[in-house]
Write a protein that holds these residues in place. Structure first.
Motif, PDB file in Angstrom:
ATOM      1  N   ALA A  33       4.028   5.680  -5.340  1.00 49.79           N
ATOM      2  CA  ALA A  33       4.040   5.744  -6.800  1.00 49.79           C
ATOM      3  C   ALA A  33       2.978   6.719  -7.296  1.00 49.79           C
ATOM      4  CB  ALA A  33       3.796   4.355  -7.392  1.00 49.79           C
ATOM      5  N   LYS A  34       1.818   6.697  -6.661  1.00 50.72           N
ATOM      6  CA  LYS A  34       0.764   7.616  -7.050  1.00 50.72           C
ATOM      7  C   LYS A  34       1.183   9.047  -6.780  1.00 50.72           C
ATOM      8  CE  LYS A  34      -4.058   8.752  -6.240  1.00 50.72           C
ATOM      9  NZ  LYS A  34      -5.277   8.420  -5.483  1.00 50.72           N
ATOM     10  N   GLY A  35       1.875   9.249  -5.623  1.00 49.41           N
ATOM     11  CA  GLY A  35       2.338  10.585  -5.297  1.00 49.41           C
ATOM     12  C   GLY A  35       3.344  11.086  -6.304  1.00 49.41           C
ATOM     13  N   ASN A  36       4.186  10.189  -6.836  1.00 46.00           N
ATOM     14  CA  ASN A  36       5.182  10.593  -7.819  1.00 46.00           C
ATOM     15  C   ASN A  36       4.536  11.098  -9.098  1.00 46.00           C
ATOM     16  OD1 ASN A  36       7.099   9.758  -6.035  1.00 46.00           O
ATOM     17  ND2 ASN A  36       7.472   7.776  -7.015  1.00 46.00           N
ATOM     18  N   ASN A  92     -11.618  21.904   0.596  1.00 49.89           N
ATOM     19  CA  ASN A  92     -10.511  22.853   0.615  1.00 49.89           C
ATOM     20  C   ASN A  92      -9.160  22.184   0.455  1.00 49.89           C
ATOM     21  OD1 ASN A  92     -10.321  25.738   0.743  1.00 49.89           O
ATOM     22  ND2 ASN A  92      -9.017  25.442   2.533  1.00 49.89           N
ATOM     23  N   GLY A  93      -9.103  21.228  -0.480  1.00 47.60           N
ATOM     24  CA  GLY A  93      -7.823  20.641  -0.867  1.00 47.60           C
ATOM     25  C   GLY A  93      -7.388  19.471  -0.034  1.00 47.60           C
ATOM     26  N   GLU A  94      -8.286  18.776   0.581  1.00 51.54           N
ATOM     27  CA  GLU A  94      -7.883  17.604   1.370  1.00 51.54           C
ATOM     28  C   GLU A  94      -7.419  16.511   0.422  1.00 51.54           C
ATOM     29  OE1 GLU A  94      -9.766  14.364   4.445  1.00 51.54           O
ATOM     30  OE2 GLU A  94     -11.032  15.531   3.127  1.00 51.54           O
ATOM     31  N   ALA A  95      -6.221  15.974   0.698  1.00 54.92           N
ATOM     32  CA  ALA A  95      -5.677  14.921  -0.167  1.00 54.92           C
ATOM     33  C   ALA A  95      -6.246  13.592   0.245  1.00 54.92           C
ATOM     34  CB  ALA A  95      -4.158  14.884  -0.045  1.00 54.92           C
ATOM     35  N   GLU A  96      -6.748  12.836  -0.757  1.00 59.20           N
ATOM     36  CA  GLU A  96      -7.284  11.501  -0.488  1.00 59.20           C
ATOM     37  C   GLU A  96      -6.585  10.514  -1.392  1.00 59.20           C
ATOM     38  OE1 GLU A  96     -11.837  12.807   0.641  1.00 59.20           O
ATOM     39  OE2 GLU A  96     -11.415  11.502  -1.053  1.00 59.20           O
ATOM     40  N   GLU A  97      -6.190   9.387  -0.836  1.00 61.74           N
ATOM     41  CA  GLU A  97      -5.508   8.369  -1.600  1.00 61.74           C
ATOM     42  C   GLU A  97      -6.340   7.106  -1.612  1.00 61.74           C
ATOM     43  OE1 GLU A  97      -0.872   9.297  -0.758  1.00 61.74           O
ATOM     44  OE2 GLU A  97      -1.961   8.128   0.689  1.00 61.74           O
ATOM     45  N   GLU A  98      -6.533   6.557  -2.789  1.00 63.21           N
ATOM     46  CA  GLU A  98      -7.276   5.313  -2.934  1.00 63.21           C
ATOM     47  C   GLU A  98      -6.286   4.169  -2.996  1.00 63.21           C
ATOM     48  OE1 GLU A  98      -9.708   5.523  -6.320  1.00 63.21           O
ATOM     49  OE2 GLU A  98     -10.989   7.136  -5.519  1.00 63.21           O
ATOM     50  N   VAL A  99      -6.560   3.136  -2.210  1.00 62.46           N
ATOM     51  CA  VAL A  99      -5.676   1.977  -2.159  1.00 62.46           C
ATOM     52  C   VAL A  99      -6.393   0.779  -2.731  1.00 62.46           C
ATOM     53  CG1 VAL A  99      -4.361   0.473  -0.674  1.00 62.46           C
ATOM     54  CG2 VAL A  99      -4.575   2.872  -0.096  1.00 62.46           C
ATOM     55  N   GLU A 100      -5.829   0.201  -3.765  1.00 61.97           N
ATOM     56  CA  GLU A 100      -6.426  -0.979  -4.379  1.00 61.97           C
ATOM     57  C   GLU A 100      -6.219  -2.187  -3.487  1.00 61.97           C
ATOM     58  OE1 GLU A 100      -4.578  -1.474  -8.086  1.00 61.97           O
ATOM     59  OE2 GLU A 100      -5.429   0.336  -8.973  1.00 61.97           O
ATOM     60  N   THR A 115       0.827  -1.202   0.000  1.00 66.40           N
ATOM     61  CA  THR A 115       0.000   0.000   0.000  1.00 66.40           C
ATOM     62  C   THR A 115       0.860   1.250   0.000  1.00 66.40           C
ATOM     63  OG1 THR A 115      -1.787  -1.125   1.176  1.00 66.40           O
ATOM     64  CG2 THR A 115      -1.754   1.276   1.281  1.00 66.40           C
ATOM     65  N   GLN A 116       1.931   1.235   0.828  1.00 67.50           N
ATOM     66  CA  GLN A 116       2.813   2.387   0.886  1.00 67.50           C
ATOM     67  C   GLN A 116       3.530   2.600  -0.437  1.00 67.50           C
ATOM     68  OE1 GLN A 116       5.245   1.357   4.260  1.00 67.50           O
ATOM     69  NE2 GLN A 116       3.871   2.353   5.727  1.00 67.50           N
ATOM     70  N   ARG A 117       3.941   1.495  -1.080  1.00 70.29           N
ATOM     71  CA  ARG A 117       4.615   1.640  -2.373  1.00 70.29           C
ATOM     72  C   ARG A 117       3.663   2.191  -3.424  1.00 70.29           C
ATOM     73  NH1 ARG A 117       7.056  -3.339  -0.876  1.00 70.29           N
ATOM     74  NH2 ARG A 117       5.567  -4.516  -2.131  1.00 70.29           N
ATOM     75  N   ARG A 118       2.398   1.689  -3.411  1.00 68.82           N
ATOM     76  CA  ARG A 118       1.429   2.204  -4.378  1.00 68.82           C
ATOM     77  C   ARG A 118       1.125   3.674  -4.119  1.00 68.82           C
ATOM     78  NH1 ARG A 118      -1.076  -3.085  -3.931  1.00 68.82           N
ATOM     79  NH2 ARG A 118      -2.371  -2.322  -2.228  1.00 68.82           N
ATOM     80  N   SER A 119       1.022   4.045  -2.830  1.00 70.55           N
ATOM     81  CA  SER A 119       0.748   5.438  -2.501  1.00 70.55           C
ATOM     82  C   SER A 119       1.899   6.331  -2.933  1.00 70.55           C
ATOM     83  CB  SER A 119       0.518   5.576  -0.990  1.00 70.55           C
ATOM     84  OG  SER A 119      -0.595   4.825  -0.582  1.00 70.55           O
ATOM     85  N   LYS A 143      15.714  15.569  -6.194  1.00 71.81           N
ATOM     86  CA  LYS A 143      14.773  14.469  -6.360  1.00 71.81           C
ATOM     87  C   LYS A 143      13.638  14.916  -7.259  1.00 71.81           C
ATOM     88  CE  LYS A 143      15.467  12.176  -1.887  1.00 71.81           C
ATOM     89  NZ  LYS A 143      14.777  11.724  -0.654  1.00 71.81           N
ATOM     90  N   GLU A 144      13.287  14.076  -8.199  1.00 70.50           N
ATOM     91  CA  GLU A 144      12.158  14.382  -9.068  1.00 70.50           C
ATOM     92  C   GLU A 144      10.836  13.964  -8.435  1.00 70.50           C
ATOM     93  OE1 GLU A 144      12.752  12.621 -12.850  1.00 70.50           O
ATOM     94  OE2 GLU A 144      14.567  13.768 -13.310  1.00 70.50           O
ATOM     95  N   SER A 145      10.907  12.954  -7.587  1.00 70.56           N
ATOM     96  CA  SER A 145       9.683  12.459  -6.953  1.00 70.56           C
ATOM     97  C   SER A 145       9.326  13.340  -5.765  1.00 70.56           C
ATOM     98  CB  SER A 145       9.875  11.013  -6.490  1.00 70.56           C
ATOM     99  OG  SER A 145      10.906  10.945  -5.530  1.00 70.56           O
ATOM    100  N   SER A 146       8.103  13.197  -5.332  1.00 73.55           N
ATOM    101  CA  SER A 146       7.637  13.952  -4.170  1.00 73.55           C
ATOM    102  C   SER A 146       6.719  13.079  -3.336  1.00 73.55           C
ATOM    103  CB  SER A 146       6.895  15.218  -4.609  1.00 73.55           C
ATOM    104  OG  SER A 146       5.796  14.862  -5.411  1.00 73.55           O
ATOM    105  N   ASN A 147       6.537  13.482  -2.078  1.00 73.94           N
ATOM    106  CA  ASN A 147       5.685  12.725  -1.160  1.00 73.94           C
ATOM    107  C   ASN A 147       4.281  13.299  -1.157  1.00 73.94           C
ATOM    108  OD1 ASN A 147       7.928  11.231  -0.343  1.00 73.94           O
ATOM    109  ND2 ASN A 147       8.502  12.799   1.147  1.00 73.94           N
TER     110      ASN A 147
END
Length: 281
Positions: free
Chosen positions: A69-72, A89-97, A63-67, A240-244
């Protein structure tokens, strides 16, 4: 002499084995066999629970790796963040398969026992109540720290302008907190960020200032938007090109139940027509 099955033959003599002692021996033997059976059953249940826990750990890692990757790809895309400003107002939501194929057998075995362990841990965690420091009049003593978040000022509720609250959050003007995060100027260290809510007329203006770069203030119309700028700069200085992926309401503290409780104690909360209370008035 009659031989008793299951008893040490060397001890079976009429001189030694009386009826009373024989009955005691059999009772003791039955208890030992029963104990061994129960111990074996318990060990098997423990092994199944351990396998289940290991399976949950693997699922968490995936799940953390997918999250990540999605963040990247898009979690910290500034333009997308601003476009989502109307969604709480901009709340970040992450969907986990869900991964239903891996370790199905372990998940089925003794789910009740594992669930009991997990429930016990969650209950224990919930029982760790945070004591809010108050004076003799019941007023909260500030600054007040909750984990890595320090509340400096709870601010003032702007109830007569709908842009300053949503169904889930209230953004009081002059609300101010501090927290630690990666530095935007030094790739080897972290620094303290002062996060404020200012009056942006139609709605709140979220601002952040770093302790190691006090001359610069970052701002955005959403909490997630301004934290996106911080993360982008922190990653750039580290090449770093990626971000959290970060939830602005979480990093500002609005998502924390204690912070929500304290904000709900402020004057004017009941006049925020769209807001739904989390605690009883």
């Amino acid at each position: 002499m009659t031989t008793q099955n299951g008893i040490d033959v060397g001890c079976q003599t009429e001189d030694v084995w009386t009826d009373d002692r024989l009955r005691k021996y059999r009772r003791m033997k039955r208890k030992i066999l029963d104990f061994i059976t129960k111990h074996k059953s318990a060990q098997q249940a423990l092994d199944r629970a351990n396998r289940r826990i290991q399976s949950l750990h693997r699922e968490k890692s995936k799940t953390q790796r997918r999250s990540s990757a999605k963040g990247n790809d898009d979690a910290m895309d500034i333009s997308q963040t601003e476009d989502n400003a109307d969604d709480d107002n901009g709340e970040a939501e992450e969907e986990v398969e869900e991964d239903d194929e891996e370790d199905e057998e372990d998940q089925i075995e003794d789910d009740e026992e594992v669930e009991a362990v997990v429930t016990k841990k969650r209950t224990s965690s919930r029982r760790k109540k945070i004591e809010i420091p108050r004076d003799e009049n019941g007023t909260v003593k500030l600054p007040f720290s909750i984990a890595s978040l320090t509340i400096i000022n709870l601010g003032t509720v702007v109830w007569d302008r709908s842009g300053f609250h949503s169904e889930r959050y209230i953004w009081p003007v002059n609300y101010c907190v501090e927290r630690t995060y990666m530095s935007m100027v030094d790739p080897t260290s972290q620094t303290t960020y002062v996060c404020k809510v200012e009056d942006g007329n139609e709605g709140p203006l979220f601002t952040i200032r770093a302790a190691d770069a006090p001359e610069e203030t970052l701002s955005a119309k959403t909490a997630t938007g301004v934290w996106a700028l911080v993360i982008k700069r922190a990653n750039e200085v580290r090449q770093k090109e990626s971000s959290n992926a970060i939830s602005g309401p979480e990093y500002y503290g609005f998502a924390h139940p204690i912070v929500a409780e304290l904000i709900e104690e402020l004057d004017g909360v009941d006049k925020c027509t769209r807001y739904v209370r989390r605690t009883e008035a």
